[in-house]
Structures are given as structure tokens and as C-alpha cells.
Design a protein around this motif. Structure first.
Motif, mmCIF file in Angstrom:
data_model
loop_
_atom_site.group_PDB
_atom_site.id
_atom_site.type_symbol
_atom_site.label_atom_id
_atom_site.label_comp_id
_atom_site.label_asym_id
_atom_site.label_seq_id
_atom_site.Cartn_x
_atom_site.Cartn_y
_atom_site.Cartn_z
ATOM 1 N N TYR A 68 18.000 -60.446 -21.935
ATOM 2 C CA TYR A 68 16.732 -60.028 -21.389
ATOM 3 C C TYR A 68 15.510 -60.816 -22.290
ATOM 4 O O TYR A 68 14.442 -60.196 -21.711
ATOM 5 N N LYS A 72 10.280 -57.121 -26.396
ATOM 6 C CA LYS A 72 9.931 -55.870 -26.886
ATOM 7 C C LYS A 72 9.665 -56.028 -28.182
ATOM 8 O O LYS A 72 9.159 -54.905 -28.782
ATOM 9 N N ASP A 203 11.507 -47.519 -22.352
ATOM 10 C CA ASP A 203 11.681 -47.900 -21.067
ATOM 11 C C ASP A 203 10.719 -47.207 -19.998
ATOM 12 O O ASP A 203 11.247 -46.518 -18.712
ATOM 13 N N LYS A 204 9.518 -46.864 -20.097
ATOM 14 C CA LYS A 204 8.764 -46.213 -19.269
ATOM 15 C C LYS A 204 8.593 -46.832 -18.077
ATOM 16 O O LYS A 204 8.586 -48.243 -18.022
ATOM 17 N N ARG A 231 14.251 -48.164 -9.854
ATOM 18 C CA ARG A 231 14.077 -48.275 -11.219
ATOM 19 C C ARG A 231 13.275 -49.331 -11.576
ATOM 20 O O ARG A 231 13.468 -50.503 -11.471
ATOM 21 N N ARG A 233 10.938 -50.893 -15.212
ATOM 22 C CA ARG A 233 10.474 -50.935 -16.752
ATOM 23 C C ARG A 233 9.803 -52.259 -16.860
ATOM 24 O O ARG A 233 9.732 -53.165 -16.238
ATOM 25 N N SER A 234 9.213 -52.152 -18.320
ATOM 26 C CA SER A 234 8.556 -53.311 -18.527
ATOM 27 C C SER A 234 8.817 -53.606 -20.127
ATOM 28 O O SER A 234 9.161 -52.642 -20.782
ATOM 29 N N ASP A 235 8.947 -54.693 -20.675
ATOM 30 C CA ASP A 235 8.982 -54.976 -21.968
ATOM 31 C C ASP A 235 7.739 -55.700 -22.727
ATOM 32 O O ASP A 235 7.503 -56.139 -23.582
#
Length: 308
Positions: A68, A72, A203-204, A231, A233-235
Motif C-alpha cells: 500500500y 503513513k 486508521d481513523k 470501511r 481510512r487514509s494514510d
């Protein structure tokens, strides 16, 4: 070189220049407020260097080890930057309290005043530039850097006030009191940076409005019966979305793929400045209850926080 990397190079150069000016004046004058601002500029410089390498690493393409990507890394850098800012605030508070208890004289008020005035003008230009880049790229690191230098603007302004009041009144304690206030404000400003970085690392989910819009896109498509297990999320640079959508049992795979392309295209329109990785799952019927039973019995499947 990307605009994000250029921004970190510019901020590093500016921080280095301000460090030299403030450190020379701060040591010579004995002003806690000016010295505190110099220490803050030193940390700014170190953090900007860290940000450059964080952005460089985050821009690397996915590989066999990191499927991915490494987006992050920016969140990690933001947490480190927020921690460094907090430490600088604590040091400034320490120096202010030491001057209040042990005393000390502030000299060279005129050169100190001019140095801080110059610092404000330079920092203001840098903040405008960083905010522009942050808006264009949605980079958490650049956003954190811009916020950091915005706090510098306020702290530099407070130093000017402190020097002016000491100059007028002759009370050196004013310098320490305002230095103390600057330290507290710096710690407060670091909280949001650390919070946002930690939220990404945990991983909000994406912003509530975006999640609601994604659900609306799925709900309004005429060929999607229902959806579940949405579901997100964002990095920090890429938005990730997963969902199950229920289609007609006798639908051809080609049709299902077309429907997925249609909803994915609409989802990507919600935020054109970020990359999207969208993973749809095709169901011939709503199997959420079955999956929940498996979850309760064997923990093989995770429960979705959003239901369609």
C-alpha cells in the motif's frame, strides 16, 4: 523535485536564517523570549529536514514489501514534529521560570526588537507559501509545518510585545512572563498535530461527510440492491475504501464490473486532490448476518462500522 519537497527545503533554509539571527541576539541580550524563539527556530530547522526525508519516503511507489505504499511515514513525521514542538515549549517554560526565580537583565533591546520584527516578516511569507502547498497537496507534513510556523508568528509577536514592555517599564520579569506564555501556547498548538498523526496511524475513518456521500452514491445507484461493510481510512495522501454491494444474483460479471467502475468514479470526485484505492466486493444477496455469525463464532470476519 515535488512541490512538497521544495516546501521543506524552503522552510529549512528560512529556519536556519532565523536561527542565526535570533541566537546571536538572544545570547548577547540575555532575553529569555528571544532565546526561546531561537531554540524554536533550531527545532524548526531539524523538523523541516526530517519532513524532507519523510515526504521522500512517502512518495515511493508500492513494492513487494509495502503493497500500500509508505504514505503513513508522513503521519509518523507529524507525530514526531508535534512531540518536538512540545519539548521546545517545555524548555521555554523552564527558562522563563528560571529567570523569574533567579532574576536576570535584558539588554540590547533595540537590536532584539529589530531582529524579531524581521523574523515576523520572513515567517509570514513562509506561512503563506506553506499553506498554499498544503492546500494543493493535502500533505499532513506540510500542514503541520505551516501550523508550526503560524505558532511562530504568534510567539514572535509576543516577543516583540515583551521587549517593548521591558523597554518602556524597565521590568525584566515581563520578558520571562511572556516567555512562559509562549511556551504554554506552543505546547497547546502541538496537540492537534500529534492528534491528527495518531488518528491516521490508527486508521481513523474518513471525514463523516465523505463517508456519508460514499453511502449515498451506493444507495442511489439503481442496480445496487443494498450495501454493507463500508470501511474507510487514509494514510494522509491516499483514501482507502472497502465495501460489499448486493447485486442481482443472475448478473453477469461484466455488468457488475461496470457498476463498480461507475460508483468508484463518483467516489473519486469527492476529493480529487488525493489518490483513491477502492475495493468493492460483489454479493448476490445480503450476507451481513451470516458474516456477523461467523464473527461471533470464529472471529474470521470483521464487523463493519457502517451499514447500508
Amino acid at each position: 523535485m515535488s512541490s512538497q519537497k521544495k516546501a521543506t527545503v524552503v522552510s529549512t533554509s528560512v529556519a536556519t536564517l532565523l536561527l542565526i539571527i535570533k541566537l546571536l541576539i538572544g545570547v548577547a541580550s540575555g532575553s529569555v523570549a528571544v532565546l526561546a524563539s531561537a531554540i524554536d527556530s533550531l527545532l524548526d530547522m531539524l523538523v523541516s529536514v526530517l519532513n524532507f526525508f519523510a515526504i521522500k519516503k512517502s512518495e515511493e511507489n508500492p513494492d513487494e514489501e509495502y503493497h500500500y505504499g509508505k504514505g503513513k511515514v508522513q503521519a509518523i513525521a507529524a507525530v514526531i514534529e508535534g512531540t518536538v514542538i512540545t519539548m521546545s515549549g517545555i524548555y521555554i517554560i523552564y527558562e522563563a521560570l528560571k529567570k523569574l526565580t533567579k532574576g536576570g537583565e535584558t539588554t540590547m533591546l533595540a537590536p532584539s526588537f529589530l531582529a524579531m520584527l524581521l523574523s515576523i516578516f520572513i515567517t509570514y511569507g513562509l506561512v503563506k507559501y506553506l499553506l498554499k502547498i498544503a492546500k494543493e497537496t493535502h500533505s499532513l507534513v506540510i500542514k503541520a509545518d505551516a501550523l508550526h510556523y503560524q505558532t511562530d508568528l504568534w510567539s514572535n509577536g509576543a516577543v516583540l510585545v515583551a521587549l517593548g514592555l521591558v523597554w518602556i517599564s524597565g521590568y525584566d520579569e515581563i520578558d520571562a512572563i511572556i516567555g512562559l506564555a509562549i511556551g504554554l501556547y506552543i505546547i497547546y498548538s502541538a496537540f492537534e498535530i500529534i492528534k491528527e498523526g495518531i488518528q491516521i496511524l490508527l486508521d481513523k475513518a474518513l471525514d463523516g461527510k465523505i463517508v456519508a456521500s460514499i453511502g449515498e452514491i451506493l444507495s442511489k445507484h439503481p442496480e445496487i440492491t443494498s450495501y454493507h461493510w463500508l470501511r474507510t481510512r487514509s494514510d494522509g495522501t491516499t483514501n482507502f475504501v472497502e465495501f460489499h454491494m448486493v447485486l442481482r444474483p443472475n448478473m453477469y460479471l461484466l455488468e457488475a464490473h461496470r457498476i463498480a467502475d461507475e460508483v468508484e468514479e463518483k467516489m473519486m470526485e469527492l476529493d480529487k486532490k488525493k489518490r483513491w484505492i477502492i475495493t468493492p466486493h460483489f454479493d448476490p444477496y445480503d450476507d451481513e448476518a451470516v458474516n456477523e455469525a461467523l464473527l461471533n463464532g470464529t472471529s474470521l470476519v470483521e464487523q463493519s462500522p457502517v451499514k447500508g
